[in-house]
Design a protein around this motif. Structure first.
Motif, PDB file in Angstrom:
ATOM      1  N   SER A   1     -26.109  -3.848 -50.661  1.00 52.61           N
ATOM      2  CA  SER A   1     -26.364  -3.577 -52.073  1.00 52.61           C
ATOM      3  C   SER A   1     -27.548  -2.648 -52.288  1.00 52.61           C
ATOM      4  O   SER A   1     -27.699  -2.073 -53.364  1.00 52.61           O
ATOM      5  CB  SER A   1     -26.613  -4.890 -52.823  1.00 52.61           C
ATOM      6  N   SER A   2     -28.405  -2.484 -51.265  1.00 48.92           N
ATOM      7  CA  SER A   2     -29.610  -1.690 -51.451  1.00 48.92           C
ATOM      8  C   SER A   2     -30.016  -1.042 -50.128  1.00 48.92           C
ATOM      9  O   SER A   2     -29.773  -1.593 -49.049  1.00 48.92           O
ATOM     10  CB  SER A   2     -30.744  -2.568 -51.971  1.00 48.92           C
ATOM     11  N   ALA A   3     -30.661   0.120 -50.230  1.00 48.60           N
ATOM     12  CA  ALA A   3     -31.173   0.792 -49.034  1.00 48.60           C
ATOM     13  C   ALA A   3     -32.264  -0.027 -48.362  1.00 48.60           C
ATOM     14  O   ALA A   3     -32.548   0.156 -47.171  1.00 48.60           O
ATOM     15  CB  ALA A   3     -31.707   2.172 -49.407  1.00 48.60           C
ATOM     16  N   SER A   4     -32.871  -0.953 -49.106  1.00 47.67           N
ATOM     17  CA  SER A   4     -33.914  -1.801 -48.523  1.00 47.67           C
ATOM     18  C   SER A   4     -33.341  -2.782 -47.500  1.00 47.67           C
ATOM     19  O   SER A   4     -34.095  -3.431 -46.770  1.00 47.67           O
ATOM     20  CB  SER A   4     -34.646  -2.566 -49.627  1.00 47.67           C
ATOM     21  N   ASP A   5     -32.006  -2.893 -47.445  1.00 46.25           N
ATOM     22  CA  ASP A   5     -31.379  -3.761 -46.447  1.00 46.25           C
ATOM     23  C   ASP A   5     -31.328  -3.110 -45.069  1.00 46.25           C
ATOM     24  O   ASP A   5     -30.897  -3.752 -44.101  1.00 46.25           O
ATOM     25  CB  ASP A   5     -29.951  -4.113 -46.893  1.00 46.25           C
ATOM     26  N   MET A   6     -31.738  -1.843 -44.989  1.00 48.35           N
ATOM     27  CA  MET A   6     -31.748  -1.146 -43.700  1.00 48.35           C
ATOM     28  C   MET A   6     -32.671  -1.859 -42.717  1.00 48.35           C
ATOM     29  O   MET A   6     -33.794  -2.239 -43.056  1.00 48.35           O
ATOM     30  CB  MET A   6     -32.212   0.295 -43.902  1.00 48.35           C
ATOM     31  N   ILE A   7     -32.202  -2.050 -41.489  1.00 52.38           N
ATOM     32  CA  ILE A   7     -32.978  -2.693 -40.425  1.00 52.38           C
ATOM     33  C   ILE A   7     -33.255  -1.649 -39.346  1.00 52.38           C
ATOM     34  O   ILE A   7     -32.409  -0.807 -39.044  1.00 52.38           O
ATOM     35  CB  ILE A   7     -32.205  -3.894 -39.827  1.00 52.38           C
ATOM     36  N   THR A   8     -34.437  -1.706 -38.754  1.00 54.59           N
ATOM     37  CA  THR A   8     -34.822  -0.753 -37.712  1.00 54.59           C
ATOM     38  C   THR A   8     -35.213  -1.497 -36.446  1.00 54.59           C
ATOM     39  O   THR A   8     -36.014  -2.434 -36.486  1.00 54.59           O
ATOM     40  CB  THR A   8     -36.003   0.122 -38.177  1.00 54.59           C
ATOM     41  N   ALA A   9     -34.613  -1.078 -35.342  1.00 57.00           N
ATOM     42  CA  ALA A   9     -34.975  -1.596 -34.017  1.00 57.00           C
ATOM     43  C   ALA A   9     -35.519  -0.441 -33.188  1.00 57.00           C
ATOM     44  O   ALA A   9     -35.334   0.723 -33.542  1.00 57.00           O
ATOM     45  CB  ALA A   9     -33.764  -2.228 -33.344  1.00 57.00           C
ATOM     46  N   GLU A  10     -36.196  -0.747 -32.090  1.00 54.69           N
ATOM     47  CA  GLU A  10     -36.804   0.298 -31.270  1.00 54.69           C
ATOM     48  C   GLU A  10     -36.370   0.171 -29.818  1.00 54.69           C
ATOM     49  O   GLU A  10     -36.071  -0.929 -29.341  1.00 54.69           O
ATOM     50  CB  GLU A  10     -38.335   0.233 -31.358  1.00 54.69           C
ATOM     51  N   SER A  11     -36.338   1.311 -29.131  1.00 53.53           N
ATOM     52  CA  SER A  11     -35.973   1.336 -27.718  1.00 53.53           C
ATOM     53  C   SER A  11     -36.698   2.485 -27.044  1.00 53.53           C
ATOM     54  O   SER A  11     -36.832   3.574 -27.622  1.00 53.53           O
ATOM     55  CB  SER A  11     -34.454   1.514 -27.556  1.00 53.53           C
ATOM     56  N   GLU A  12     -37.161   2.267 -25.822  1.00 52.29           N
ATOM     57  CA  GLU A  12     -37.752   3.337 -25.032  1.00 52.29           C
ATOM     58  C   GLU A  12     -36.689   4.051 -24.197  1.00 52.29           C
ATOM     59  O   GLU A  12     -36.973   5.075 -23.577  1.00 52.29           O
ATOM     60  CB  GLU A  12     -38.836   2.775 -24.105  1.00 52.29           C
ATOM     61  N   LEU A  13     -35.478   3.520 -24.200  1.00 53.62           N
ATOM     62  CA  LEU A  13     -34.373   4.093 -23.434  1.00 53.62           C
ATOM     63  C   LEU A  13     -33.375   4.757 -24.365  1.00 53.62           C
ATOM     64  O   LEU A  13     -33.432   4.578 -25.586  1.00 53.62           O
ATOM     65  CB  LEU A  13     -33.678   2.988 -22.627  1.00 53.62           C
ATOM     66  N   THR A  14     -32.450   5.508 -23.793  1.00 55.73           N
ATOM     67  CA  THR A  14     -31.417   6.153 -24.617  1.00 55.73           C
ATOM     68  C   THR A  14     -30.195   5.248 -24.734  1.00 55.73           C
ATOM     69  O   THR A  14     -29.053   5.711 -24.708  1.00 55.73           O
ATOM     70  CB  THR A  14     -31.021   7.510 -24.010  1.00 55.73           C
ATOM     71  N   THR A  15     -30.449   3.989 -24.913  1.00 57.88           N
ATOM     72  CA  THR A  15     -29.399   2.999 -25.141  1.00 57.88           C
ATOM     73  C   THR A  15     -30.014   1.804 -25.862  1.00 57.88           C
ATOM     74  O   THR A  15     -31.216   1.534 -25.711  1.00 57.88           O
ATOM     75  CB  THR A  15     -28.743   2.550 -23.822  1.00 57.88           C
ATOM     76  N   ALA A  16     -29.217   1.111 -26.646  1.00 56.11           N
ATOM     77  CA  ALA A  16     -29.718  -0.068 -27.347  1.00 56.11           C
ATOM     78  C   ALA A  16     -28.544  -0.951 -27.751  1.00 56.11           C
ATOM     79  O   ALA A  16     -27.455  -0.451 -28.063  1.00 56.11           O
ATOM     80  CB  ALA A  16     -30.523   0.325 -28.574  1.00 56.11           C
ATOM     81  N   ARG A  17     -28.788  -2.252 -27.749  1.00 58.69           N
ATOM     82  CA  ARG A  17     -27.795  -3.219 -28.218  1.00 58.69           C
ATOM     83  C   ARG A  17     -28.324  -3.870 -29.491  1.00 58.69           C
ATOM     84  O   ARG A  17     -29.424  -4.432 -29.504  1.00 58.69           O
ATOM     85  CB  ARG A  17     -27.516  -4.277 -27.158  1.00 58.69           C
ATOM     86  N   ILE A  18     -27.545  -3.773 -30.561  1.00 59.97           N
ATOM     87  CA  ILE A  18     -27.909  -4.371 -31.841  1.00 59.97           C
ATOM     88  C   ILE A  18     -27.261  -5.746 -31.919  1.00 59.97           C
ATOM     89  O   ILE A  18     -26.028  -5.875 -31.859  1.00 59.97           O
ATOM     90  CB  ILE A  18     -27.430  -3.490 -33.006  1.00 59.97           C
ATOM     91  N   LEU A  19     -28.084  -6.774 -32.060  1.00 58.51           N
ATOM     92  CA  LEU A  19     -27.615  -8.154 -32.003  1.00 58.51           C
ATOM     93  C   LEU A  19     -27.545  -8.781 -33.394  1.00 58.51           C
ATOM     94  O   LEU A  19     -28.033  -8.228 -34.377  1.00 58.51           O
ATOM     95  CB  LEU A  19     -28.545  -8.976 -31.109  1.00 58.51           C
ATOM     96  N   ASN A  20     -26.940  -9.961 -33.436  1.00 57.32           N
ATOM     97  CA  ASN A  20     -26.891 -10.806 -34.643  1.00 57.32           C
ATOM     98  C   ASN A  20     -26.243 -10.110 -35.838  1.00 57.32           C
ATOM     99  O   ASN A  20     -26.710 -10.212 -36.978  1.00 57.32           O
ATOM    100  CB  ASN A  20     -28.312 -11.272 -35.016  1.00 57.32           C
ATOM    101  N   LEU A  21     -25.174  -9.372 -35.571  1.00 56.03           N
ATOM    102  CA  LEU A  21     -24.434  -8.722 -36.647  1.00 56.03           C
ATOM    103  C   LEU A  21     -23.392  -9.666 -37.229  1.00 56.03           C
ATOM    104  O   LEU A  21     -22.963 -10.621 -36.572  1.00 56.03           O
ATOM    105  CB  LEU A  21     -23.758  -7.450 -36.118  1.00 56.03           C
ATOM    106  N   LYS A  22     -22.968  -9.384 -38.450  1.00 58.57           N
ATOM    107  CA  LYS A  22     -21.960 -10.212 -39.097  1.00 58.57           C
ATOM    108  C   LYS A  22     -20.563  -9.787 -38.634  1.00 58.57           C
ATOM    109  O   LYS A  22     -20.248  -8.592 -38.649  1.00 58.57           O
ATOM    110  CB  LYS A  22     -22.057 -10.080 -40.612  1.00 58.57           C
ATOM    111  N   PRO A  23     -19.740 -10.720 -38.218  1.00 59.07           N
ATOM    112  CA  PRO A  23     -18.374 -10.363 -37.806  1.00 59.07           C
ATOM    113  C   PRO A  23     -17.599  -9.716 -38.945  1.00 59.07           C
ATOM    114  O   PRO A  23     -17.874  -9.959 -40.127  1.00 59.07           O
ATOM    115  CB  PRO A  23     -17.768 -11.718 -37.403  1.00 59.07           C
ATOM    116  N   ALA A  24     -16.654  -8.870 -38.587  1.00 61.89           N
ATOM    117  CA  ALA A  24     -15.755  -8.209 -39.551  1.00 61.89           C
ATOM    118  C   ALA A  24     -16.521  -7.418 -40.604  1.00 61.89           C
ATOM    119  O   ALA A  24     -16.152  -7.384 -41.780  1.00 61.89           O
ATOM    120  CB  ALA A  24     -14.848  -9.242 -40.212  1.00 61.89           C
ATOM    121  N   THR A  25     -17.628  -6.787 -40.184  1.00 62.25           N
ATOM    122  CA  THR A  25     -18.450  -5.993 -41.103  1.00 62.25           C
ATOM    123  C   THR A  25     -18.660  -4.605 -40.530  1.00 62.25           C
ATOM    124  O   THR A  25     -18.964  -4.454 -39.345  1.00 62.25           O
ATOM    125  CB  THR A  25     -19.820  -6.665 -41.331  1.00 62.25           C
TER     126      THR A  25
END
Length: 216
Positions: free
Chosen positions: A178-202
């Motif tokens: 509903s809002s751009a404030s819902d944006m989440i940012t994660a960090e990585s020192e590598l050129t790969t990353a796994r984003i966890l705890n996502l909502k299924p079917a989204t």
């Protein structure tokens, strides 16, 4: 058979590459916009090995938000300077321009500097020096996934100083947020990353940026 014929000469081949690389000028560092007015900019940078550099070549072009990653090296204009600074005039007021610098000698050119992107306008310039930045990471790809996580890989920036230490920030948000404030940012020192705890079917929108955390 042709490859096997070259094997005895591999040592000489790599030595030739090494000697050739050593004769090229090193990349410039810390490209900055020192001042910006309505039709001109003043850029400065730190030189590498001055003894190996004949002059500097400053490439620039007017840019838009619609450019592709492979266009980062494209340039419409070029000016040369024997000193580690240059004034570029005749620019269009209120337009965005992108600048980068290479050092040249009679053997060839260095790797490019970081990029400075500017709005050429006195009103937009707040008297602070505008530091150069890396070009964006590119070729972001979904490598693997499950119902609650996504794993991405990407290529590093096409333009960055080889001694810069980079940090990647992965920004993601649900498409139906509903809002751009819902944006989440994660960090990585590598050129790969796994984003966890996502909502299924989204569905999620994801992009990656890079920042220089340290100049060696």
């Amino acid at each position: 058979a042709e490859l096997a014929a070259c094997l005895p000469a591999l040592g000489q081949i790599f030595q030739c590459y090494e000697e050739g690389t050593a004769s090229l000028p090193p990349p410039v560092r810390d490209l900055k916009a020192i001042s910006v007015s309505d039709d001109k900019v003043f850029l400065a940078w730190k030189a590498g090995d001055v003894g190996k550099t004949a002059h500097y070549e400053v490439f620039y072009r007017q840019t838009t938000n619609l450019e592709e990653d492979d266009e980062v090296f494209n340039s419409d204009k070029q000016v040369n300077s024997k000193m580690p600074f240059v004034k570029i005039a005749g620019l269009e007021t209120g337009k965005m321009y992108r600048f980068f610098v290479v050092a040249r000698n009679d053997k060839g050119t260095s790797l490019p500097s970081s990029i400075v992107t500017l709005n050429v306008s006195s009103a937009a310039y707040n008297t602070n020096q505008k530091n150069g930045a890396t070009s964006p990471p590119h070729q972001l790809e979904l490598d693997s996934r499950s119902s609650t996580w996504l794993e991405f890989t990407w290529n590093p920036p096409a333009i960055s100083h080889p001694e810069d230490v980079l940090l990647y920030r992965i920004h993601f948000v649900a498409v139906n947020a509903s809002s751009a404030s819902d944006m989440i940012t994660a960090e990585s020192e590598l050129t790969t990353a796994r984003i966890l705890n996502l909502k299924p079917a989204t569905q999620y929108a994801v992009y990656v940026t890079s920042v220089i955390v340290r100049n060696e």
